[in-house]
Motif scaffolding. Sequence first.
Motif, PDB file in Angstrom:
ATOM      1  N   SER A 156      21.055 124.112 -28.191  1.00 24.41           N
ATOM      2  CA  SER A 156      21.578 125.294 -27.496  1.00 24.41           C
ATOM      3  C   SER A 156      21.230 125.244 -26.017  1.00 24.41           C
ATOM      4  N   ALA A 160      24.106 124.805 -23.002  1.00 21.73           N
ATOM      5  CA  ALA A 160      24.202 125.799 -21.928  1.00 21.73           C
ATOM      6  C   ALA A 160      24.153 125.128 -20.562  1.00 21.73           C
ATOM      7  N   GLY A 163      27.281 123.050 -20.021  1.00 24.12           N
ATOM      8  CA  GLY A 163      28.417 123.947 -19.813  1.00 24.12           C
ATOM      9  C   GLY A 163      28.467 124.487 -18.399  1.00 24.12           C
ATOM     10  N   ARG A 181      35.551 128.100 -22.586  1.00 28.57           N
ATOM     11  CA  ARG A 181      34.980 129.451 -22.580  1.00 28.57           C
ATOM     12  C   ARG A 181      34.516 129.830 -23.981  1.00 28.57           C
ATOM     13  N   ASN A 184      31.221 128.093 -24.805  1.00 26.72           N
ATOM     14  CA  ASN A 184      30.075 128.767 -24.182  1.00 26.72           C
ATOM     15  C   ASN A 184      29.726 130.071 -24.893  1.00 26.72           C
ATOM     16  N   ASN A 187      27.822 129.543 -28.058  1.00 25.78           N
ATOM     17  CA  ASN A 187      26.404 129.319 -27.793  1.00 25.78           C
ATOM     18  C   ASN A 187      25.661 130.643 -27.630  1.00 25.78           C
ATOM     19  N   VAL A 188      26.308 131.607 -26.997  1.00 25.27           N
ATOM     20  CA  VAL A 188      25.712 132.941 -26.863  1.00 25.27           C
ATOM     21  C   VAL A 188      25.508 133.549 -28.248  1.00 25.27           C
ATOM     22  N   VAL A 218      19.736 131.498 -22.344  1.00 28.17           N
ATOM     23  CA  VAL A 218      20.954 130.872 -22.861  1.00 28.17           C
ATOM     24  C   VAL A 218      22.148 131.809 -22.681  1.00 28.17           C
ATOM     25  N   THR A 219      21.931 133.093 -22.918  1.00 29.02           N
ATOM     26  CA  THR A 219      23.022 134.050 -22.754  1.00 29.02           C
ATOM     27  C   THR A 219      23.498 134.107 -21.305  1.00 29.02           C
ATOM     28  N   SER A 222      25.166 130.630 -20.322  1.00 34.48           N
ATOM     29  CA  SER A 222      26.436 130.386 -21.001  1.00 34.48           C
ATOM     30  C   SER A 222      27.520 131.369 -20.554  1.00 34.48           C
ATOM     31  N   ALA A 225      28.564 130.261 -17.158  1.00 27.85           N
ATOM     32  CA  ALA A 225      29.438 129.077 -17.263  1.00 27.85           C
ATOM     33  C   ALA A 225      30.850 129.482 -17.659  1.00 27.85           C
TER      34      ALA A 225
END
Length: 231
Positions: A156, A160, A163, A181, A184, A187-188, A218-219, A222, A225
């Motif tokens: 993860s 991120a 991305g 999109r 990404n 991943n969130v 990560v949120t 991502s 991105a």
Amino acid sequence: MSDAPNYGETWVYESIVGALPGVNFGERGAIALQIAIFETAVLFFAWVYDLWTAALAGTAAIVVAAVGSVVMLRMGERTRAAAVPTPYRRLLFGSSIEVVLGILAFVALVTHLFVFDPRQSTTPLVTVLFGPDPPIVVVYLMLLILWDLCYRIGTSWWAAVVGLWGALRYRFDEPTAREMRRVNLLNVGFGVTQVLLVPFILDQPILLLAVSGHVVAVTVVSVTAAALIRT
């Protein structure tokens, strides 16, 4: 002609499953087998040693890792299907950096559980979960599940970072931009599922900070991105 991806264009997890000779579980089968083996072992040892609190924590970790497996497969499929530049694919899959990040996370976690936490607390987390004399086989299973989880967390992180790099470095056609999109945002979604671990570490400020910080980082990366992808 096979539709299977070339090795070097897959996560290490996909490569291991796909390379087993004579074995073809498929995606759903591999994930179901992963859940079944781990959860059966957790419930069996909880019954043998009366460790039902530990079983709840183990089940939460198994669920998060299983969601991570699904997300990894979907991210891999969508990225390979999209018209992303070769350097992007090579960096994401071929470098295997997600394994390195997973190892770093796992070593840090083991160090915390067996060195840092016992020095800081009269009742360490391992003792809370498994008692003052933890069964060896249960500790082995715990570490195996934690590695499975840490590997997906490392993936993860890497997804991120790559991305965001790809969003800043390249322009995509509209269908590719739309797919990236979605990758990404997948991943969130995986990051958010890790909130399931929080109830078991509320009295562990370091672990709580690490998990919460990871989810937030990560949120943010991502989502940024996804927002910066250009066409």
